[in-house]
Design a protein around this motif. Structure first.
Motif, PDB file in Angstrom:
ATOM      1  N   ASN A   1     -44.683  60.114-101.024  1.00 15.68           N
ATOM      2  CA  ASN A   1     -45.899  59.067-101.036  1.00 15.68           C
ATOM      3  C   ASN A   1     -46.291  58.447-100.192  1.00 15.68           C
ATOM      4  O   ASN A   1     -46.636  57.291 -99.379  1.00 15.68           O
ATOM      5  CB  ASN A   1     -44.620  57.948-101.944  1.00 15.68           C
ATOM      6  N   VAL A   2     -47.456  59.245 -99.537  1.00 13.69           N
ATOM      7  CA  VAL A   2     -47.602  59.026 -98.383  1.00 13.69           C
ATOM      8  C   VAL A   2     -49.045  59.264 -98.275  1.00 13.69           C
ATOM      9  O   VAL A   2     -50.055  59.717 -98.258  1.00 13.69           O
ATOM     10  CB  VAL A   2     -47.050  60.786 -97.712  1.00 13.69           C
ATOM     11  N   SER A   3     -49.547  58.051 -97.283  1.00 11.33           N
ATOM     12  CA  SER A   3     -51.139  57.705 -97.361  1.00 11.33           C
ATOM     13  C   SER A   3     -51.161  57.849 -95.550  1.00 11.33           C
ATOM     14  O   SER A   3     -50.756  57.874 -94.828  1.00 11.33           O
ATOM     15  CB  SER A   3     -50.851  56.599 -97.707  1.00 11.33           C
ATOM     16  N   GLN A   4     -52.327  57.847 -95.671  1.00 19.10           N
ATOM     17  CA  GLN A   4     -52.929  58.063 -94.018  1.00 19.10           C
ATOM     18  C   GLN A   4     -53.650  56.597 -93.620  1.00 19.10           C
ATOM     19  O   GLN A   4     -53.624  55.871 -94.447  1.00 19.10           O
ATOM     20  CB  GLN A   4     -54.374  58.604 -93.580  1.00 19.10           C
ATOM     21  N   ILE A   5     -53.085  56.192 -92.051  1.00 17.36           N
ATOM     22  CA  ILE A   5     -53.225  54.794 -91.781  1.00 17.36           C
ATOM     23  C   ILE A   5     -53.609  55.122 -90.645  1.00 17.36           C
ATOM     24  O   ILE A   5     -53.176  55.888 -89.508  1.00 17.36           O
ATOM     25  CB  ILE A   5     -51.494  53.969 -92.098  1.00 17.36           C
ATOM     26  N   ASN A   6     -54.086  54.107 -90.448  1.00 20.27           N
ATOM     27  CA  ASN A   6     -55.310  53.667 -88.756  1.00 20.27           C
ATOM     28  C   ASN A   6     -54.323  52.960 -88.424  1.00 20.27           C
ATOM     29  O   ASN A   6     -53.872  51.725 -88.570  1.00 20.27           O
ATOM     30  CB  ASN A   6     -56.534  53.009 -88.759  1.00 20.27           C
ATOM     31  N   PRO A   7     -53.525  53.385 -87.175  1.00 16.05           N
ATOM     32  CA  PRO A   7     -52.119  52.404 -86.465  1.00 16.05           C
ATOM     33  C   PRO A   7     -53.459  51.217 -85.754  1.00 16.05           C
ATOM     34  O   PRO A   7     -52.240  50.055 -85.429  1.00 16.05           O
ATOM     35  CB  PRO A   7     -51.786  53.716 -85.809  1.00 16.05           C
ATOM     36  N   ARG A   8     -54.530  51.000 -85.677  1.00 16.38           N
ATOM     37  CA  ARG A   8     -54.972  49.898 -85.040  1.00 16.38           C
ATOM     38  C   ARG A   8     -54.987  48.307 -86.103  1.00 16.38           C
ATOM     39  O   ARG A   8     -55.073  47.454 -85.269  1.00 16.38           O
ATOM     40  CB  ARG A   8     -56.221  50.046 -84.178  1.00 16.38           C
ATOM     41  N   LEU A   9     -54.943  48.888 -87.627  1.00 12.92           N
ATOM     42  CA  LEU A   9     -54.285  47.753 -87.748  1.00 12.92           C
ATOM     43  C   LEU A   9     -53.127  47.562 -88.062  1.00 12.92           C
ATOM     44  O   LEU A   9     -53.087  45.990 -88.471  1.00 12.92           O
ATOM     45  CB  LEU A   9     -54.385  48.691 -89.592  1.00 12.92           C
ATOM     46  N   LEU A  10     -52.421  47.441 -87.385  1.00 14.81           N
ATOM     47  CA  LEU A  10     -50.734  47.324 -88.027  1.00 14.81           C
ATOM     48  C   LEU A  10     -50.773  46.419 -87.045  1.00 14.81           C
ATOM     49  O   LEU A  10     -49.598  45.563 -87.502  1.00 14.81           O
ATOM     50  CB  LEU A  10     -49.667  48.748 -87.558  1.00 14.81           C
ATOM     51  N   PRO A  11     -50.815  45.810 -85.795  1.00 18.15           N
ATOM     52  CA  PRO A  11     -50.261  44.568 -85.003  1.00 18.15           C
ATOM     53  C   PRO A  11     -50.894  43.295 -85.886  1.00 18.15           C
ATOM     54  O   PRO A  11     -50.260  42.621 -85.533  1.00 18.15           O
ATOM     55  CB  PRO A  11     -50.907  44.883 -83.522  1.00 18.15           C
ATOM     56  N   SER A  12     -51.838  44.107 -86.787  1.00 22.68           N
ATOM     57  CA  SER A  12     -52.397  42.613 -87.317  1.00 22.68           C
ATOM     58  C   SER A  12     -51.869  41.680 -88.300  1.00 22.68           C
ATOM     59  O   SER A  12     -51.800  40.681 -88.847  1.00 22.68           O
ATOM     60  CB  SER A  12     -54.076  42.370 -87.574  1.00 22.68           C
TER      61      SER A  12
END
Length: 253
Positions: free
Chosen positions: A200-211
């Motif tokens: 169950n994998v989806s694409q994620i923008n890593p720049r969202l993660l710190p916030s």
């Protein structure tokens, strides 16, 4: 506290929800992100076994319903089409889908909706709907921020951000069969068989993660490039099994 009582509001809310805590966090975050209707469906589907029992039959349906964002939106689309086809067992069998899994997801979603409506009423908010995939993935990441992996530069394998473990896409994943595997993914779980597979994998923008989880990502000095340039891969296909590159968004009925 010293008596073992919950003192944080989120903990008190989570114990009211009949799902694992991380999925509970996803549900609660949907209230502030305005996408509770879709998140209820995704959480209900993630709480079941894989709905696909015959991948040969299911391949056409997956190509039809697949979204470039990944498996979470595929599950959302599948659930909607199951209801659109009036929960037909024949439709399920014809498309290689387990009708029991989808029926249980419907029941669980109804159950979760009652709980979430009660919490929403206490917070004086409503259960809203949104087709913005970034909102949905942000909610999922708030519960599963530790389940992030980055594509290897030399193979189709991924390495987890948490502990740099080598993992592979599960054969049932959308990206394992179709389209271009993204550089960064958010996954629901790891399955251990002959290798470690993420499902169950989806694409994620890593720049969202710190916030989303600053307490978790800011100390990760091993991944300094997490906060710098991010360019989605669009030029090559990794692996030999991929047959089709997806370009769909969420499919409203």
């Amino acid at each position: 506290d010293s008596a073992g009582r919950l003192t944080e509001e989120i903990g008190i809310r989570l114990i009211q929800l009949p799902v694992e805590p991380r999925l509970g966090v996803v549900l609660l975050s949907s209230l502030s992100n305005g996408c509770s209707e879709e998140i209820l469906t995704i959480v209900a589907m993630l709480s079941q076994n894989s709905p696909f029992v015959n991948m040969k039959k299911a391949s056409l349906l997956i190509r039809k319903l697949g979204a470039k964002e990944g498996d979470h939106l595929l599950l959302l689309n599948l659930f909607r089409h199951y209801l659109y086809n009036e929960r037909s067992k024949k439709w399920c069998y014809d498309n290689g889908v387990n009708p029991g899994v989808l029926a249980r997801a419907v029941d669980l979603r109804d159950h979760l909706e009652r709980y979430l409506k009660r919490i929403a009423s206490e917070k004086r908010v409503q259960l809203d709907s949104s087709l913005e995939h970034e909102k949905l993935l942000r909610c999922i990441a708030q519960g599963f921020f530790a389940n992030v992996a980055r594509l290897s530069n030399n193979s189709a394998d991924y390495y987890t951000v948490k502990d740099s473990r080598k993992v592979s896409l599960h054969p049932s994943c959308l990206y394992a069969n179709y389209g271009i595997p993204p550089q960064w993914v958010l996954y629901h779980e790891v399955t251990l068989t002959t290798s470690e597979y993420i499902r169950n994998v989806s694409q994620i923008n890593p720049r969202l993660l710190p916030s989303i989880a600053p307490h978790y990502f800011e100390p990760l000095k091993r991944h300094e490039d997490l906060f710098t340039a991010y360019t989605p891969k669009t030029t090559s296909v990794v692996g030999t099994k991929r047959k089709h590159q997806f370009g769909h968004d969420i499919k409203p009925l």
